[in-house]
Design a protein around this motif. Structure first.
Motif, mmCIF file in Angstrom:
data_model
loop_
_atom_site.group_PDB
_atom_site.id
_atom_site.type_symbol
_atom_site.label_atom_id
_atom_site.label_comp_id
_atom_site.label_asym_id
_atom_site.label_seq_id
_atom_site.Cartn_x
_atom_site.Cartn_y
_atom_site.Cartn_z
ATOM 1 N N SER A 124 0.850 -1.196 0.000
ATOM 2 C CA SER A 124 0.000 0.000 0.000
ATOM 3 C C SER A 124 0.881 1.240 0.000
ATOM 4 O O SER A 124 1.605 1.484 0.956
ATOM 5 C CB SER A 124 -0.952 0.005 1.206
ATOM 6 O OG SER A 124 -0.237 -0.164 2.412
ATOM 7 N N MET A 180 -4.766 4.679 -0.820
ATOM 8 C CA MET A 180 -3.518 3.944 -1.015
ATOM 9 C C MET A 180 -3.662 3.048 -2.247
ATOM 10 O O MET A 180 -4.773 2.747 -2.694
ATOM 11 C CB MET A 180 -3.193 3.102 0.217
ATOM 12 C CG MET A 180 -3.244 3.855 1.540
ATOM 13 S SD MET A 180 -2.034 5.188 1.658
ATOM 14 C CE MET A 180 -0.515 4.220 1.826
ATOM 15 N N GLN A 222 -6.228 -1.997 0.101
ATOM 16 C CA GLN A 222 -4.995 -1.294 0.432
ATOM 17 C C GLN A 222 -5.289 -0.052 1.269
ATOM 18 O O GLN A 222 -4.565 0.267 2.219
ATOM 19 C CB GLN A 222 -4.263 -0.898 -0.863
ATOM 20 C CG GLN A 222 -3.804 -2.073 -1.707
ATOM 21 C CD GLN A 222 -4.903 -2.700 -2.544
ATOM 22 O OE1 GLN A 222 -6.079 -2.335 -2.436
ATOM 23 N NE2 GLN A 222 -4.540 -3.648 -3.390
ATOM 24 N N ARG A 226 -4.868 0.317 5.755
ATOM 25 C CA ARG A 226 -4.088 1.441 6.285
ATOM 26 C C ARG A 226 -4.945 2.358 7.162
ATOM 27 O O ARG A 226 -4.451 2.984 8.098
ATOM 28 C CB ARG A 226 -3.476 2.250 5.134
ATOM 29 C CG ARG A 226 -2.223 1.657 4.537
ATOM 30 C CD ARG A 226 -1.095 1.609 5.561
ATOM 31 N NE ARG A 226 0.124 1.125 4.960
ATOM 32 C CZ ARG A 226 1.225 1.862 4.827
ATOM 33 N NH1 ARG A 226 1.230 3.113 5.260
ATOM 34 N NH2 ARG A 226 2.307 1.344 4.287
ATOM 35 N N ARG A 231 0.193 1.490 11.659
ATOM 36 C CA ARG A 231 1.234 1.329 10.653
ATOM 37 C C ARG A 231 2.243 0.243 11.029
ATOM 38 O O ARG A 231 2.709 -0.512 10.180
ATOM 39 C CB ARG A 231 1.946 2.663 10.451
ATOM 40 C CG ARG A 231 3.017 2.660 9.368
ATOM 41 C CD ARG A 231 3.680 4.020 9.265
ATOM 42 N NE ARG A 231 2.711 5.023 8.846
ATOM 43 C CZ ARG A 231 2.481 5.337 7.575
ATOM 44 N NH1 ARG A 231 3.132 4.710 6.611
ATOM 45 N NH2 ARG A 231 1.589 6.260 7.258
ATOM 46 N N ILE A 234 1.594 -3.360 9.887
ATOM 47 C CA ILE A 234 1.447 -3.623 8.458
ATOM 48 C C ILE A 234 2.823 -3.785 7.839
ATOM 49 O O ILE A 234 3.711 -2.948 8.033
ATOM 50 C CB ILE A 234 0.702 -2.468 7.753
ATOM 51 C CG1 ILE A 234 -0.689 -2.280 8.362
ATOM 52 C CG2 ILE A 234 0.604 -2.730 6.255
ATOM 53 C CD1 ILE A 234 -1.412 -1.056 7.835
ATOM 54 N N ASN A 236 4.471 -3.625 4.355
ATOM 55 C CA ASN A 236 4.116 -3.065 3.051
ATOM 56 C C ASN A 236 4.718 -3.911 1.925
ATOM 57 O O ASN A 236 5.630 -3.492 1.201
ATOM 58 C CB ASN A 236 4.603 -1.619 2.955
ATOM 59 C CG ASN A 236 4.094 -0.914 1.707
ATOM 60 O OD1 ASN A 236 3.346 -1.484 0.926
ATOM 61 N ND2 ASN A 236 4.508 0.315 1.527
#
Length: 525
Positions: A124, A180, A222, A226, A231, A234, A236
């Motif tokens: 994302s 995202m 995505q 988020r 954060r 996650i 990425n």
């Protein structure tokens, strides 16, 4: 211990779907299938009949007619995820798959990996700030409403789009949401999936917005992950290994990619060729295996380019249009020393410089720190040198105030050799043929990134025949390109033969050739 519910979106090949479901559920995982409503009822009935006794398989309660770039793909995914949530209460992770995906790790490895990494895996990137979209619509995907499919209803799609632009009928992105974008192949924890459904129940405006965006499968999950998940929880990235060609098309994997795929730091790979029966069989058996050790070297992209660029995806011989726009001139001579063992070519160059007045430049298209004069910046990076190679060499002629120039070229740079041979400049090619032991080739594979430093020796050793064949093929291309201005210097030839090759190549006297070849350790490793 992790238990995975695979979310499979598919539209063809019932036999492959059945096999995929049986393979992935054999180790205790489960699967929810959405079979495109555009496909035949007979095919769907065949899949249901074959899997009805498998308690680890369920089906989306409502089938959707799916179209590329449409909301229908997201809705089909939501239907399958909802079915999985209800049918598999013990599933801890939900993993998005297509019929072209196959596992490249064991279930044992996948479960342990997910246990050790308590996070959501979804690519994302900021929709507006990132460079994820290379071509085509960007902001217009969101601020205009897209009711038609660009591929199947092109006229309606662009008419609607143009009318909205002309009338200024834009809309706002939901104010509290940061859009995202990324790959649609995600793996999410159960808690995250449950939060998404709770959020959608409270925010029908979000569904209305995404349902008329263009290509929402790259933005919907995505964005919501988020929005809902901290954060730090996650990762990425996707856990599915996929590559794209220069033309933006997914790269397809074949039988000879098995070892390469197992060495990647991913759980699945996409796309597996329908014709790669051996690869499919081996990967299918792998998932339920126990005690398999994986050596993660992650050299896949370099190795894939090496394995495929010489045949499966075609070979290019024609100049690109921007390469034909300048010439080095018919009154100049460029001498190309083509040698895979760079240290041998460099020794030869030192001898040529000491016995003649011809300027020599070592591997200027391969080594960043090659000694070059100041050419106004074109010489500063390998990318600039390669992109503007004729201009670079023309400036070297001018800088050295000469009409003769020796360059070292790697045999793999056949396009560069072809480019010079196609120019008006008189191009002379000396192919230096060295002997290559298996140990040398294995070391070469590691040095150039075809194998990682941690790749098992026995795995890398399987590359040796391929490397030998690749070098022979390079030699054939060089001979076919250089034609009458081609000479060979061989490690296996006697000195007199090699002296004749130097005379032919540089058009020097026999005495100068003898002096150049006086080096006894020229071919020593």
């Amino acid at each position: 211990m992790a238990k995975i519910a695979y979310i499979l979106l598919c539209h063809k090949d019932p036999d492959a779907i059945i096999a995929q479901a049986e393979q992935l559920t054999a180790a205790g995982d489960c699967m929810a299938i959405h079979f495109d409503a555009r496909a035949s009822r007979e095919a769907y009935a065949r899949i249901q009949g074959a899997l009805q006794a498998n308690s680890n398989v369920t089906f989306a309660t409502k089938r959707i007619k799916c179209g590329w770039g449409e909301w229908s793909l997201v809705q089909a995914t939501l239907n399958a995820v909802q079915a999985a949530l209800e049918a598999f209460p013990r599933a801890t992770h939900f993993y998005m798959l297509s019929g072209d995906c196959m596992a490249i790790k064991t279930a044992e490895y996948a479960h342990q990996f997910l246990n050790d990494n308590d996070r959501d895996f979804v690519e994302s990137h900021d929709f507006f700030a990132s460079n994820w979209i290379k071509t085509g619509m960007k902001e217009d995907r969101l601020i205009y409403r897209h009711f038609f499919n660009e591929r199947t209803q092109s006229r309606r799609f662009y008419t609607s789009y143009d009318v909205q632009k002309k009338l200024g009928l834009t809309r706002e992105v939901p104010a509290d949401i940061q859009i995202m974008i990324g790959s649609q192949w995600w793996c999410l924890r159960r808690h995250t999936v449950e939060m998404i459904f709770e959020f959608l129940a409270q925010r029908p405006d979000v569904i209305r917005f995404f349902s008329t965006t263009w290509i929402p499968d790259e933005t919907f999950f995505q964005t919501l992950v988020r929005h809902l998940v901290p954060r730090e929880e996650i990762d990425n990235r996707t856990l599915t290994f996929l590559m794209f060609s220069d033309y933006g098309m997914p790269v397809t994997f074949y039988n000879d990619h098995y070892d390469m795929l197992l060495g990647q730091d991913f759980l699945f790979a996409r796309k597996i060729s329908p014709e790669a029966h051996e690869l499919k069989d081996r990967l299918g058996q792998l998932y339920s295996a126990d005690g398999v050790d994986f050596h993660i070297s992650d050299e896949g992209r370099n190795l894939h380019s090496f394995l495929t660029a010489r045949g499966r995806v075609g070979r290019r011989h024609k100049q690109r249009f921007w390469e034909a726009g300048n010439t080095l001139g018919p009154d100049r001579d460029v001498f190309l020393i083509v040698c895979k063992k760079w240290h041998v070519a460099k020794r030869l160059v030192d001898q040529i410089k000491s016995e003649t007045d011809i300027p020599c430049v070592e591997y200027l298209f391969n080594e960043q720190d090659t000694a070059l004069p100041d050419l106004g910046g074109i010489e500063t990076t390998l990318l600039k040198r390669s992109r503007h190679r004729r201009a670079l060499v023309r400036m070297l002629f001018d800088s050295f105030e000469t009409d003769r120039l020796v360059l070292c070229i790697d045999p793999s740079d056949i396009e560069i050799i072809q480019d010079f041979c196609a120019d008006q400049v008189k191009t002379h090619v000396l192919e230096v043929e060295c002997e290559y032991s298996d140990d040398y080739l294995i070391g070469h594979a590691r040095r150039v990134g075809l194998a990682g430093q941690d790749s098992p020796t026995e795995t890398v050793a399987r590359l040796v025949p391929t490397l030998h064949n690749a070098m022979e093929y390079e030699s054939e291309l060089i001979r076919g390109t250089a034609l009458d201005r081609h000479a060979r210097l061989r490690e296996t030839s006697d000195r007199a033969e090699n002296e004749d090759a130097i005379v032919q190549f540089l058009n020097v006297s026999q005495e100068q050739a003898q002096a150049i070849m006086r080096l006894d350790y020229l071919f020593a490793d």
